[in-house]
Design an enzyme around this catalytic site. Structure first.
Site, PDB file in Angstrom:
ATOM      1  CB  SER A 130     -48.589 -27.885  -8.402  1.00  0.00           C
ATOM      2  OG  SER A 130     -48.247 -28.716  -7.025  1.00  0.00           O
TER       3      SER A 130
ATOM      4  CE  LYS B 266     -50.899 -30.454  -6.547  1.00  0.00           C
ATOM      5  NZ  LYS B 266     -51.136 -31.538  -7.270  1.00  0.00           N
TER       6      LYS B 266
ATOM      7  CE  LYS C 127     -47.452 -31.066  -4.555  1.00  0.00           C
ATOM      8  NZ  LYS C 127     -47.906 -32.403  -4.619  1.00  0.00           N
TER       9      LYS C 127
ATOM     10  CG  ASP D  56     -51.037 -32.995  -3.355  1.00  0.00           C
ATOM     11  OD1 ASP D  56     -51.207 -34.061  -2.476  1.00  0.00           O
ATOM     12  OD2 ASP D  56     -50.353 -33.090  -4.530  1.00  0.00           O
TER      13      ASP D  56
ATOM     14  CD  GLU E 196     -53.534 -33.611  -5.643  1.00  0.00           C
ATOM     15  OE1 GLU E 196     -53.967 -32.841  -6.063  1.00  0.00           O
ATOM     16  OE2 GLU E 196     -52.380 -34.374  -6.213  1.00  0.00           O
TER      17      GLU E 196
ATOM     18  CG  ASP F  98     -51.521 -37.886  -7.081  1.00  0.00           C
ATOM     19  OD1 ASP F  98     -51.405 -38.577  -8.129  1.00  0.00           O
ATOM     20  OD2 ASP F  98     -50.883 -36.585  -7.013  1.00  0.00           O
TER      21      ASP F  98
ATOM     22  CE  LYS G 180     -49.950 -36.138 -10.401  1.00  0.00           C
ATOM     23  NZ  LYS G 180     -49.123 -36.366  -9.162  1.00  0.00           N
TER      24      LYS G 180
ATOM     25  N   GLY H 199     -49.913 -33.316 -12.829  1.00  0.00           N
ATOM     26  CA  GLY H 199     -48.345 -33.413 -13.406  1.00  0.00           C
ATOM     27  C   GLY H 199     -47.378 -33.977 -12.616  1.00  0.00           C
TER      28      GLY H 199
HETATM   29  O1  OSB Z   1     -48.624 -34.749  -5.982  1.00  0.00           O
HETATM   30  O2  OSB Z   1     -49.181 -33.917  -7.528  1.00  0.00           O
HETATM   31  C1  OSB Z   1     -48.400 -34.226  -7.062  1.00  0.00           C
HETATM   32  C2  OSB Z   1     -44.975 -33.144  -8.589  1.00  0.00           C
HETATM   33  C3  OSB Z   1     -44.224 -34.369  -8.330  1.00  0.00           C
HETATM   34  C4  OSB Z   1     -44.858 -35.248  -7.544  1.00  0.00           C
HETATM   35  C5  OSB Z   1     -45.916 -35.176  -7.013  1.00  0.00           C
HETATM   36  C6  OSB Z   1     -46.970 -34.293  -7.346  1.00  0.00           C
HETATM   37  C7  OSB Z   1     -46.224 -33.118  -7.944  1.00  0.00           C
HETATM   38  C8  OSB Z   1     -47.020 -31.963  -8.215  1.00  0.00           C
HETATM   39  C9  OSB Z   1     -46.441 -31.010  -9.759  1.00  0.00           C
HETATM   40  O3  OSB Z   1     -48.079 -31.505  -7.729  1.00  0.00           O
HETATM   41  C10 OSB Z   1     -47.404 -31.002 -10.595  1.00  0.00           C
HETATM   42  C11 OSB Z   1     -46.536 -30.290 -11.829  1.00  0.00           C
HETATM   43  O4  OSB Z   1     -46.261 -30.981 -12.693  1.00  0.00           O
HETATM   44  O5  OSB Z   1     -46.660 -29.070 -12.008  1.00  0.00           O
HETATM   45 MG    MG Z   2     -50.825 -35.154  -5.622  1.00  0.00          MG
END
Ligand code: OSB
Ligand code: MG
Length: 378
Positions: free
Chosen positions: A144, A170, A172, A197, A223, A248, A272, A300
């Site tokens: 991510s 992924k 952001k 995401d 996402e 999510d 998660k 995660g």
């Molecule tokens: O939206 O999935 C998410 C990390 C912190 C808060 C929200 C998210 C995330 C990640 C990181 O996308 C995923 C990772 O732990 O590598």
């Molecule tokens: Mg997410």
């Protein structure tokens, strides 16, 4: 005393130790709602029968992703959950849950439940993955990527992670850094397994036209585009776009998943365990989704090796068919708090072997990082 089921021996939780550790990410991680660098992580150890079960609370530093924070979880755990947990007698520690009257706070509750699973696996002398019923030896891994300064920085990151072997990328996004940016990535990497995401940065009907443009990007999924509490609008969006919507933040329980399926609010769920109250709830959500034909995958929350170990175990279960956000320890931390650290080969994370979570907390390091500690004795 011989118990009726489980391992056959009823035992008592003798001690609970909750710690807050501070652990700096190697790189600031930015999402649409804010960024994080200095993680404040809660680690929980429950002791019974001469073994310790470990878990991590995934609450973040600010109430941006969820209303729960490191501080609210500390409060709920130390005021309500842990005083009740010590002294609990059970012949199976997997069902350590909150009192039925306790509303919400699934991240705080998950820490207790997940420590119970590790404890039970260790009592039985087996791995957590075995206790869960996981059958994969090597777990496909995704990465991510947080919001970057500019497109060049993002393209460099995508290239690097593809070269490292990650099987899902992924990215952001937020309004203003979305379709054009993703188009640049798609142009440079025509065949890459890409997804985006938004962490709830869009709204319907305001952004409907923009969100329809995502269909040209050949994404695996989009996402959490909309509000964490708006399944109706996610359903409206999914009717308008072909790209699968992945939920999510919106899914905190099997009941949420049932409603999402009923409404057609997406096609995929990022599960998660630390967000949904624990591993039992995570598996119940998987069951609801799979019965509806929705794939699931394990997300995660920038966990240390303790939380990561639980995620890797869960991600090896049947039904988890999309690569998880369970990257290498070294992607997050200069040094993890467990041994061995998590490291994939060719985009596959080896399943943890037992006992329990299969990694050892590095106590010297954890103690040095501890900011506060609360100990409960039976
Ligand atoms: O939206 O999935 C998410 C990390 C912190 C808060 C929200 C998210 C995330 C990640 C990181 O996308 C995923 C990772 O732990 O590598
Ligand atoms: Mg997410």
């Amino acid at each position: 005393m011989e118990g009726a089921s489980g391992s056959g021996w009823s035992v008592m939780i003798e001690q609970a130790v909750l710690r807050e550790i501070s652990l700096d990410l190697r790189e600031t991680f930015a999402i649409s709602s804010g960024s994080t660098h200095a993680r404040r992580i809660l680690l929980l150890a429950l002791r019974a029968d001469g073994v310790e079960g470990w878990a991590e609370c995934v609450a973040g530093e600010t109430p941006a992703y969820s209303y729960e924070t490191t501080d609210t979880a500390w409060s709920v755990l130390t005021t309500w959950l842990l005083p009740d947990v010590v002294g609990t007698e059970a012949d199976d520690m997997r069902s350590l849950g909150p009192a039925p009257w306790l509303r919400g706070h699934p991240m705080a509750c998950a820490a207790v439940e997940m420590a119970g699973w590790d404890l039970e696996a260790k009592r039985k002398g087996i791995s957590l993955r075995e206790l869960l019923g996981a059958n994969e030896d090597a777990i496909p891994v995704g990465v991510s990527i947080g919001l970057q300064e500019d497109d060049d920085a993002l393209l460099a990151k995508v290239a690097q992670h593809l070269a490292e072997g990650y099987r899902k990328i992924k990215i952001k996004i937020k309004p203003g850094r979305d379709v054009e940016m993703l188009r640049a990535v798609r142009h440079s990497f025509p065949d890459a397994p890409l997804m985006a995401d938004a962490n709830s940065a869009y709204a319907m009907p305001r952004d409907a036209a923009r969100l329809r443009q995502f269909d040209d990007l050949d994404l695996m999924m989009l996402e959490q585009p909309l509000s964490h509490e708006d399944l109706l609008d996610h359903a409206a969006l999914q009717r308008e776009i072909a790209t699968p919507v992945c939920l999510d933040e919106s899914i905190r329980s099997a009941a949420d998943a049932r409603l999402a399926v009923h409404l057609g609010a997406g096609q995929i769920v990022n599960i998660k365990p630390g967000r949904v109250g624990g591993l039992s709830s995570a598996m119940a959500i998987r069951d609801v989704c799979n019965a509806a034909g929705w794939p699931v995958w394990c997300g995660g929350m920038l966990e240390s090796g303790i939380g990561r170990a639980h995620n890797v175990a869960l991600a090896g279960l049947p039904g988890f068919t999309v690569p998880g956000d369970i990257s290498n320890s070294s992607r997050y931390w200069a040094e993890d708090v467990v041994a061995p650290e998590f490291e994939m080969t060719d985009g596959l994370m080896p399943a943890t072997q037992g006992p329990g979570i299969g990694v050892a907390p590095r106590m010297d390091r954890i103690e040095a990082l501890t900011k506060r500690i609360a100990v409960f004795e039976a």
